[in-house]
Design an enzyme around this catalytic site. Sequence first.
Site, PDB file in Angstrom:
ATOM      1  N   GLY A  57      35.366  46.304  29.742  1.00  0.00           N
ATOM      2  CA  GLY A  57      36.030  47.607  29.896  1.00  0.00           C
ATOM      3  C   GLY A  57      36.666  47.719  31.267  1.00  0.00           C
ATOM      4  N   ARG A  80      49.580  49.945  38.532  1.00  0.00           N
ATOM      5  CA  ARG A  80      50.245  49.095  37.544  1.00  0.00           C
ATOM      6  C   ARG A  80      50.942  49.962  36.502  1.00  0.00           C
ATOM      7  NH1 ARG A  80      45.711  44.572  36.030  1.00  0.00           N
ATOM      8  NH2 ARG A  80      44.633  46.244  34.937  1.00  0.00           N
ATOM      9  N   ASP A 102      40.001  39.317  27.077  1.00  0.00           N
ATOM     10  CA  ASP A 102      40.188  40.660  27.651  1.00  0.00           C
ATOM     11  C   ASP A 102      41.349  40.670  28.639  1.00  0.00           C
ATOM     12  OD1 ASP A 102      38.180  39.009  29.076  1.00  0.00           O
ATOM     13  OD2 ASP A 102      38.260  40.610  30.562  1.00  0.00           O
TER      14      ASP A 102
HETATM   15  P1  AMP Z   1      38.614  40.002  35.079  1.00  0.00           P
HETATM   16  O1  AMP Z   1      38.218  38.706  34.468  1.00  0.00           O
HETATM   17  O2  AMP Z   1      38.863  39.972  36.544  1.00  0.00           O
HETATM   18  O3  AMP Z   1      39.772  40.588  34.348  1.00  0.00           O
HETATM   19  O4  AMP Z   1      37.386  41.032  34.931  1.00  0.00           O
HETATM   20  C1  AMP Z   1      36.469  40.994  33.869  1.00  0.00           C
HETATM   21  C2  AMP Z   1      35.729  42.307  33.765  1.00  0.00           C
HETATM   22  O5  AMP Z   1      35.019  42.593  34.970  1.00  0.00           O
HETATM   23  C3  AMP Z   1      36.606  43.514  33.508  1.00  0.00           C
HETATM   24  O6  AMP Z   1      35.919  44.365  32.628  1.00  0.00           O
HETATM   25  C4  AMP Z   1      36.761  44.135  34.884  1.00  0.00           C
HETATM   26  O7  AMP Z   1      36.997  45.517  34.809  1.00  0.00           O
HETATM   27  C5  AMP Z   1      35.417  43.840  35.497  1.00  0.00           C
HETATM   28  N1  AMP Z   1      35.486  43.758  36.962  1.00  0.00           N
HETATM   29  C6  AMP Z   1      36.033  42.771  37.705  1.00  0.00           C
HETATM   30  N2  AMP Z   1      35.903  43.029  39.018  1.00  0.00           N
HETATM   31  C7  AMP Z   1      35.256  44.217  39.123  1.00  0.00           C
HETATM   32  C8  AMP Z   1      34.806  45.030  40.206  1.00  0.00           C
HETATM   33  N3  AMP Z   1      35.005  44.676  41.480  1.00  0.00           N
HETATM   34  N4  AMP Z   1      34.180  46.188  39.913  1.00  0.00           N
HETATM   35  C9  AMP Z   1      33.976  46.565  38.641  1.00  0.00           C
HETATM   36  N5  AMP Z   1      34.348  45.833  37.583  1.00  0.00           N
HETATM   37  C10 AMP Z   1      34.980  44.678  37.797  1.00  0.00           C
HETATM   38 MG    MG Z   2      40.572  41.580  33.247  1.00  0.00          MG
END
Ligand code: AMP
Ligand code: MG
Length: 501
Positions: free
Chosen positions: A88, A173, A250
Site C-alpha cells: 500500500g 507526482r 506493485d
Molecule cells: P517500493 O518497492 O520502494 O516501491 O516499496 C514497496 C512498499 O514499501 C510500498 O508499499 C511502499 O509504500 C513501502 N515503503 C517503501 N519505503 C517506505 C518508507 N520509507 N516508509 C513507508 N513505507 C515505505
Molecule cells: Mg513501490
Amino acid sequence: MHAELRWLNRFAALGPRYFTELPSEPLPSPHWVAVSPACAAQLGWPADWWQGSQALAAFSGGAPWPGMRPLASVYSGHQFGVWAGQLGDGRALLLGEVDAPAGPQEIQLKGSGLTPYSRMGDGRAVLRSSVREFLCSEAMHALGIPTTRALCITGSALPVRREELETAAVVTRVAPSFLRFGHFEHFTHTAADPAALRALADAAIEAHFPALTGRTDRVTALLEEVARRTARLVAQWQCVGFCHGVMNTDNMSLLGLTIDYGPFGFMDAFDPGHICNHSDPQGRYAYARQPQVAFWNLHALAHALLPLVAEELGTGLGGRDDEAVQQRALAALEPYKAEFADAMLGGLRAKLGLAEARDGDRELCDDLLRRMAADHTDFTITFRRLAQFSSEPQAAHDAVRDLFIDRPAFDAWAARYAERLRAEGRPDGVRAAAMNRVNPKFVLRNHLAETAIRRAREGDFSEVRRLLALLERPFDEQPGNQADAGLPPDWASRLEVSCSS
Ligand code: AMP
Ligand code: MG
C-alpha cells in the site's frame, strides 16, 4: 489560482475499501528544491503557480488546498517473485484528481509521512531519492516514454535515517492514475473481495480505457490492452538502456507508465546483464530480463483478474471450468509477445536509421548490440554517434569505430550496415536527423544525478534545476553542455544505488 481548480476525486469516490483517508505529516520549515514548468503546463497551471500563497504548504504536506481529499490506497504485490501480501501507499498520499487540459490528473505526494500501510518504514523519502525521481520522471517524459510526471520537490532539514543520516523531501507526482497491478492482486488474494475487484476494474475501465466500457469481454480486453502497453513501454526502456531496478508487481502501472523510480539506472557501458539495483544480487531485474519479468508480472495481473474472467465466461472459479478460465486469461496476454517484438525491432530500426523494414534487420541490430556488449561501448554515445556514419563505400567511420576495441569486427559490421543503408538510399543527412530524434544525446546518468544530489545536500539546488532544463531537450545538441554527454568519470563506477530511498 488553486481556488479555481476543479477536483474530480474519482478514486476517492470508490469508497473506503480501497484506501484510508488521512492528513499528511507536514515537513517542518519546508523550502522549494525544484519545480517542473513542463509538468505544470500539462496541468494547465501558470508557470508561477508555486509562488502563490499556500503552494509550499500544500506540496510539503502542510495544508491541502480546498477540494483535495488526501488518502493512502491499499495494494498488495509480488516482490522479487515472491508474494508479499499487503503493501500500500506507505509514504505516498493521493491528494486528489484535478481536471486538466490534458485530461484528469491525479496528484500524489511521496514522502509525506506515515500511513496505515507504512509497515516498518518511516513514511519519508530522502532528498537524494526525491531528486532522482523528480529528474528521471521529467527526463523520461522528454524522451517520449510513458511515465508518471513530477511537479515539484520540497525539502526540509528534518533528519531521516537510511544507511546514514539524510534529510527529508517530498516529491509531487502526477499521473492520470497511480493504479498498479498490485491493486488488483490485493482484492483477489489479500482481501478476497470479488465485488471490490469488480468495482475497481469497472472504474478503471470507465476512467482510463473508455473504449472498453460496456463490453461483455471488457476484462479480457483490458488485459490485452495492458499487455500491449506494457510491451511497448518495456521496448522503449530497452531502446534507451533504462533499467527500472525494482519491477515488482506493485511497481507496475495499469496504464503502462513507468512508475516508482528507485534504484533505476541508465546504462553507461552496454552490458545485457547489467544490474542497476545493488539490492538485487541475483539480477532478477537485470536489463536483459526486463521483458520477461514484465510478462511474468502480467501473469500475476491475469491471475488476479481470474474471478472476473470467469464471470465473463459465465462460470465461477473452483469448478470444472477453471481450465477454460485460465486459458482465456492466458490468451489475453498472448499479444504481449508480438507487440514487444514489433516495438523492439521498430525501435532498433529507428535507432539505426532504417526507414524501411527488410529481412535481416533484426540480425544487423543484434550483431551491433553483441559487438557493443563485447567491447563495453557506452550505450548512449554509440547510438548517438551512429548518426555520423557515412553510407559511402570507402568512408572511414572513426567517430563510431573509435568506441570499439575489436576494430576488425566493427569494420565487418560497418560494411554490412553501409550496404544496408545504400540499399535503402535515404540521404545520410536525412537519416542522421531522424536518428538524432530517437537516440538521445543526454540521459540521466547516475553520476549526473549524483553531482546534483551532492550539491543539493549542501543547499545548492542550481544543479538540479540545470539538469531538469538539460534533460527536457535530450535530443538537442546543446553544444554548451558537452560534458554532460560524455563518458562517466571514474568515480561513477563506484556509485551504488539500492532500494533504500
Ligand atoms: P517500493 O518497492 O520502494 O516501491 O516499496 C514497496 C512498499 O514499501 C510500498 O508499499 C511502499 O509504500 C513501502 N515503503 C517503501 N519505503 C517506505 C518508507 N520509507 N516508509 C513507508 N513505507 C515505505
Ligand atoms: Mg513501490
